[in-house]
Design an enzyme around this catalytic site. Structure first.
Site, PDB file in Angstrom:
ATOM      1  N   SER A   1      -0.645   3.053  11.080  1.00 53.64           N
ATOM      2  CA  SER A   1      -1.415   4.265  11.394  1.00 53.64           C
ATOM      3  C   SER A   1      -1.175   4.646  12.860  1.00 53.64           C
ATOM      4  O   SER A   1      -1.037   5.824  13.193  1.00 53.64           O
ATOM      5  CB  SER A   1      -2.911   4.020  11.188  1.00 53.64           C
ATOM      6  OG  SER A   1      -3.249   4.159   9.839  1.00 53.64           O
TER       7      SER A   1
ATOM      8  N   LYS B   1      -8.935  -6.373  15.574  1.00 50.56           N
ATOM      9  CA  LYS B   1      -7.686  -6.184  14.825  1.00 50.56           C
ATOM     10  C   LYS B   1      -6.791  -5.186  15.547  1.00 50.56           C
ATOM     11  O   LYS B   1      -5.606  -5.419  15.754  1.00 50.56           O
ATOM     12  CB  LYS B   1      -8.038  -5.651  13.432  1.00 50.56           C
ATOM     13  CG  LYS B   1      -6.853  -5.375  12.547  1.00 50.56           C
ATOM     14  CD  LYS B   1      -7.264  -4.695  11.248  1.00 50.56           C
ATOM     15  CE  LYS B   1      -8.338  -5.460  10.523  1.00 50.56           C
ATOM     16  NZ  LYS B   1      -8.562  -4.976   9.155  1.00 50.56           N
TER      17      LYS B   1
ATOM     18  N   LYS C   1     -15.254   2.552  11.930  1.00 44.67           N
ATOM     19  CA  LYS C   1     -15.181   2.521  10.464  1.00 44.67           C
ATOM     20  C   LYS C   1     -16.244   3.444   9.926  1.00 44.67           C
ATOM     21  O   LYS C   1     -17.257   3.710  10.597  1.00 44.67           O
ATOM     22  CB  LYS C   1     -15.444   1.104   9.968  1.00 44.67           C
ATOM     23  CG  LYS C   1     -14.979   0.844   8.544  1.00 44.67           C
ATOM     24  CD  LYS C   1     -13.505   0.477   8.460  1.00 44.67           C
ATOM     25  CE  LYS C   1     -13.045   0.366   7.033  1.00 44.67           C
ATOM     26  NZ  LYS C   1     -11.666  -0.156   6.950  1.00 44.67           N
TER      27      LYS C   1
ATOM     28  N   ASP D   1      -9.400   3.564   2.997  1.00 40.22           N
ATOM     29  CA  ASP D   1      -9.845   2.188   2.715  1.00 40.22           C
ATOM     30  C   ASP D   1     -10.175   2.210   1.220  1.00 40.22           C
ATOM     31  O   ASP D   1      -9.663   3.085   0.484  1.00 40.22           O
ATOM     32  CB  ASP D   1     -11.068   1.817   3.590  1.00 40.22           C
ATOM     33  CG  ASP D   1     -11.409   0.330   3.516  1.00 40.22           C
ATOM     34  OD1 ASP D   1     -10.678  -0.467   4.108  1.00 40.22           O
ATOM     35  OD2 ASP D   1     -12.386  -0.044   2.851  1.00 40.22           O
TER      36      ASP D   1
HETATM   37  P1  NDP Z   1      -8.231   0.340  -3.103  1.00 42.64           P
HETATM   38  O1  NDP Z   1      -9.428   1.169  -3.381  1.00 42.64           O
HETATM   39  O2  NDP Z   1      -6.878   0.942  -3.192  1.00 42.64           O
HETATM   40  O3  NDP Z   1      -8.251  -0.950  -4.056  1.00 42.64           O
HETATM   41  C1  NDP Z   1      -9.321  -1.837  -4.055  1.00 42.64           C
HETATM   42  C2  NDP Z   1      -9.091  -2.859  -5.144  1.00 42.64           C
HETATM   43  O4  NDP Z   1     -10.064  -3.897  -5.007  1.00 42.64           O
HETATM   44  C3  NDP Z   1      -9.252  -2.292  -6.535  1.00 42.64           C
HETATM   45  O5  NDP Z   1      -8.437  -2.997  -7.420  1.00 42.64           O
HETATM   46  C4  NDP Z   1     -10.735  -2.561  -6.803  1.00 42.64           C
HETATM   47  O6  NDP Z   1     -11.058  -2.630  -8.169  1.00 42.64           O
HETATM   48  C5  NDP Z   1     -10.907  -3.907  -6.164  1.00 42.64           C
HETATM   49  N1  NDP Z   1     -12.307  -4.067  -5.757  1.00 42.64           N
HETATM   50  C6  NDP Z   1     -13.012  -3.264  -4.926  1.00 42.64           C
HETATM   51  N2  NDP Z   1     -14.266  -3.698  -4.817  1.00 42.64           N
HETATM   52  C7  NDP Z   1     -14.349  -4.804  -5.590  1.00 42.64           C
HETATM   53  C8  NDP Z   1     -15.385  -5.705  -5.888  1.00 42.64           C
HETATM   54  N3  NDP Z   1     -16.613  -5.555  -5.362  1.00 42.64           N
HETATM   55  N4  NDP Z   1     -15.103  -6.754  -6.722  1.00 42.64           N
HETATM   56  C9  NDP Z   1     -13.865  -6.896  -7.262  1.00 42.64           C
HETATM   57  N5  NDP Z   1     -12.840  -6.057  -7.012  1.00 42.64           N
HETATM   58  C10 NDP Z   1     -13.081  -5.033  -6.199  1.00 42.64           C
HETATM   59  O7  NDP Z   1      -8.484  -0.307  -1.648  1.00 42.64           O
HETATM   60  P2  NDP Z   1      -7.431  -0.974  -0.647  1.00 42.64           P
HETATM   61  O8  NDP Z   1      -6.357  -1.658  -1.423  1.00 42.64           O
HETATM   62  O9  NDP Z   1      -7.085   0.027   0.365  1.00 42.64           O
HETATM   63  O10 NDP Z   1      -8.365  -2.057   0.072  1.00 42.64           O
HETATM   64  C11 NDP Z   1      -8.497  -3.405  -0.397  1.00 42.64           C
HETATM   65  C12 NDP Z   1      -9.003  -4.281   0.734  1.00 42.64           C
HETATM   66  O11 NDP Z   1      -8.062  -4.244   1.816  1.00 42.64           O
HETATM   67  C13 NDP Z   1     -10.342  -3.862   1.357  1.00 42.64           C
HETATM   68  O12 NDP Z   1     -11.033  -5.028   1.786  1.00 42.64           O
HETATM   69  C14 NDP Z   1      -9.921  -3.049   2.568  1.00 42.64           C
HETATM   70  O13 NDP Z   1     -10.933  -3.002   3.553  1.00 42.64           O
HETATM   71  C15 NDP Z   1      -8.723  -3.867   3.018  1.00 42.64           C
HETATM   72  N6  NDP Z   1      -7.786  -3.155   3.882  1.00 42.64           N
HETATM   73  C16 NDP Z   1      -7.189  -2.005   3.491  1.00 42.64           C
HETATM   74  C17 NDP Z   1      -6.286  -1.382   4.322  1.00 42.64           C
HETATM   75  C18 NDP Z   1      -5.503  -0.189   3.898  1.00 42.64           C
HETATM   76  O14 NDP Z   1      -4.585   0.201   4.633  1.00 42.64           O
HETATM   77  N7  NDP Z   1      -5.770   0.414   2.743  1.00 42.64           N
HETATM   78  C19 NDP Z   1      -6.017  -1.881   5.683  1.00 42.64           C
HETATM   79  C20 NDP Z   1      -6.623  -3.167   5.969  1.00 42.64           C
HETATM   80  C21 NDP Z   1      -7.506  -3.741   5.098  1.00 42.64           C
HETATM   81  P3  NDP Z   1     -11.864  -1.397  -8.877  1.00 42.64           P
HETATM   82  O15 NDP Z   1     -10.838  -0.337  -9.043  1.00 42.64           O
HETATM   83  O16 NDP Z   1     -12.366  -1.974 -10.152  1.00 42.64           O
HETATM   84  O17 NDP Z   1     -12.967  -1.020  -7.927  1.00 42.64           O
END
Ligand code: NDP
Length: 448
Positions: A380, A116, A128, A168
């Site tokens: 970033s 990526k 990571k 993350d």
């Molecule tokens: P956050 O912690 O801000 O949000 C995660 C969201 O996903 C929450 O709504 C959470 O719900 C839900 N979630 C997490 N685990 C599960 C699960 N096992 N089943 C169902 N829902 C789940 O994280 P991000 O938004 O930062 O990250 C989301 C995804 O994006 C991840 O895969 C991350 O690796 C990817 N990502 C993030 C980046 C970033 O800049 N932040 C960059 C690139 C990829 P709940 O609150 O109930 O846990």
């Protein structure tokens, strides 16, 4: 030996060396399966054992994180950092705090991050890390004590020219602030050792928005190849965290209608669309009050699908933005049956291999995570540049650069797919384009 036998041997070695790490196996297999034609064209990669080297992290750090809760009880978590590949620059990649975080999940994420980051056009290696700590339900003071303890070990392994972590799942502005503070205290220096920092102390404008915005820019590029755009498209988004929130914001700005959000407890379905005002409620609910998405359904009188994901809701475009393997084979079938024509992955590895297979076979627009969600790490990279310059860029400038990078990532992936005889297959295109850059740098740098 034939390319396919070499790939199989490397994969078997990965299975043997990393027993039980199913997510890591899945991520490695996805990349290796795309590389047959590349090895045929580049026998030098075989001779230099690039595949064998690229699947093995350069360094793996696993450590104890002891901390005390508000009642004085002692807890022990496990912390990790996988410094996967530094051929293109300092290790770069987020930290995940979630009870499920383990070596398999963090290694899959670190491995994906290598390719990526190569696609972003910026000078970043891949890594990571994280911990099996759950910030949910903890007080701010408990989160601070955990972050300080975590950083008390990690600080010696990272640095602005060595390894630059970010957020993350479970690691947002609050956690980055606590970890940065402890790093500064231990090292006695103020450096750009983290990205996703607060705006007042070295953060970049648009970094919080970047992954979601970038994913939508990527979707726009995919649609352009079919003479379409996002105007009027009905979209489902999963998750309600950082990525989901800003995916919704950008989709709204480009005239699409978003009808769902979710969290690990369930999904809300709002057929009228999650407009800017409702999104403000979500931001407050999730980022300030740290509540559950169910409250959205109660507040706006819409349907709540308890324990369900959004994939049964009819949509034109789907933006999985929660977590890995959240679109199963059956979910993919339902999406296709309902006429979904685009899947852009905001989350990392959200579709199972069987789901991906169906998207590709049915020739819908499929944007794989390592390309579609690279906007976060790209910004970033822009934060690192601003820190080195000691000069912040305007919102417009950062967003324009992010947009240009997403266009470039799509172009590289699209062109690599064409070059290797798989036109339109961005999964193969992104894996090959990312891999070739890293492999060439590894060749140049000798046996390290
Ligand atoms: P956050 O912690 O801000 O949000 C995660 C969201 O996903 C929450 O709504 C959470 O719900 C839900 N979630 C997490 N685990 C599960 C699960 N096992 N089943 C169902 N829902 C789940 O994280 P991000 O938004 O930062 O990250 C989301 C995804 O994006 C991840 O895969 C991350 O690796 C990817 N990502 C993030 C980046 C970033 O800049 N932040 C960059 C690139 C990829 P709940 O609150 O109930 O846990």
């Amino acid at each position: 030996m034939a390319a396919s036998s070499i790939i199989q041997a490397v994969y078997e070695q990965v299975l043997k060396r990393n027993p039980g790490e199913v997510e890591f196996h899945q991520a490695v297999k996805e990349v290796l399966d795309c590389l047959g034609p590349v090895l045929k064209k580049h026998p030098e990669y075989i001779k230099a054992k690039i595949l064998d080297r690229i699947v093995e992290p350069e360094r793996q750090i696993i450590f104890r994180v002891p901390w005390q809760d508000d009642n004085g009880n002692i807890h022990i978590n496990r912390g990790f950092r996988f410094e996967f590949n530094s051929a293109l620059g300092p290790y770069k990649g987020g930290l995940r705090f979630h009870p499920t975080a383990n070596a398999s999940i963090l290694k899959f994420l670190g491995f994906e991050q290598v390719f990526k980051n190569a696609l972003t056009t910026l000078a970043m290696g891949g890594g990571k890390g994280g911990a099996d700590f759950d910030p949910k339900g903890k007080s701010d003071n408990e989160v601070m004590r955990f972050c300080q303890s975590f950083m008390t070990e990690l600080f010696r392994h990272i640095g602005p020219n060595t390894d630059v972590p970010a957020g993350d799942i479970g690691v947002g502005g609050r956690e980055i602030g606590f970890m940065f503070g402890q790093y500064k205290r231990l090292c006695n220096e103020f450096t750009g050792v983290f990205t996703g920092k607060g705006l007042g102390w070295g953060g970049s404008l648009i970094r919080p928005e970047a992954t979601g915005y970038g994913c939508v820019f990527f979707a726009e590029e995919m649609l352009k190849t079919r003479g379409e755009n996002l105007e009027g498209k009905v979209c489902t988004v999963s998750g309600s965290g950082n990525v989901a929130q800003y995916t919704v914001e950008k989709l709204n700005q480009l005239g699409a209608k978003v009808v769902s959000l979710s969290d690990s407890n369930g999904t809300i379905y709002d057929p009228d669309g999650i407009d800017a005002e409702k999104l403000t409620f979500v931001l407050d609910l999730k980022n300030v009050r740290r509540g559950r998405i169910k409250e959205y359904a109660e507040k706006f009188g819409v349907e709540y699908l308890d324990g369900k994901r959004p994939w049964a809701i009819k949509c034109d475009c789907a933006f999985p933005s929660a977590t890995q393997n959240e679109i199963s084979s059956n979910d993919a079938k339902t999406l296709l049956k309902n006429g979904c024509c685009l899947v852009a992955e905001g989350a990392n590895m959200p579709s199972t291999p069987e789901a991906i297979e169906q998207f590709i076979t049915n020739k819908i627009l499929y944007g794989p995570a390592k390309a579609a969600n690279a906007g976060g790490v790209a910004t970033s990279g822009l934060e690192m540049s601003q820190n080195s310059l000691r000069l912040p860029w305007t919102r417009e400038e950062v967003e324009q650069r992010l947009h240009d990078i997403m266009i470039a990532i799509h172009k590289q992936s699209y062109e690599a797919a064409e070059e290797y005889g798989q036109p339109g297959n961005l999964l193969i295109g992104a894996n090959i384009a990312g891999f070739v850059k890293v492999a060439d740098a590894m060749l140049d740098q000798g046996l390290v």
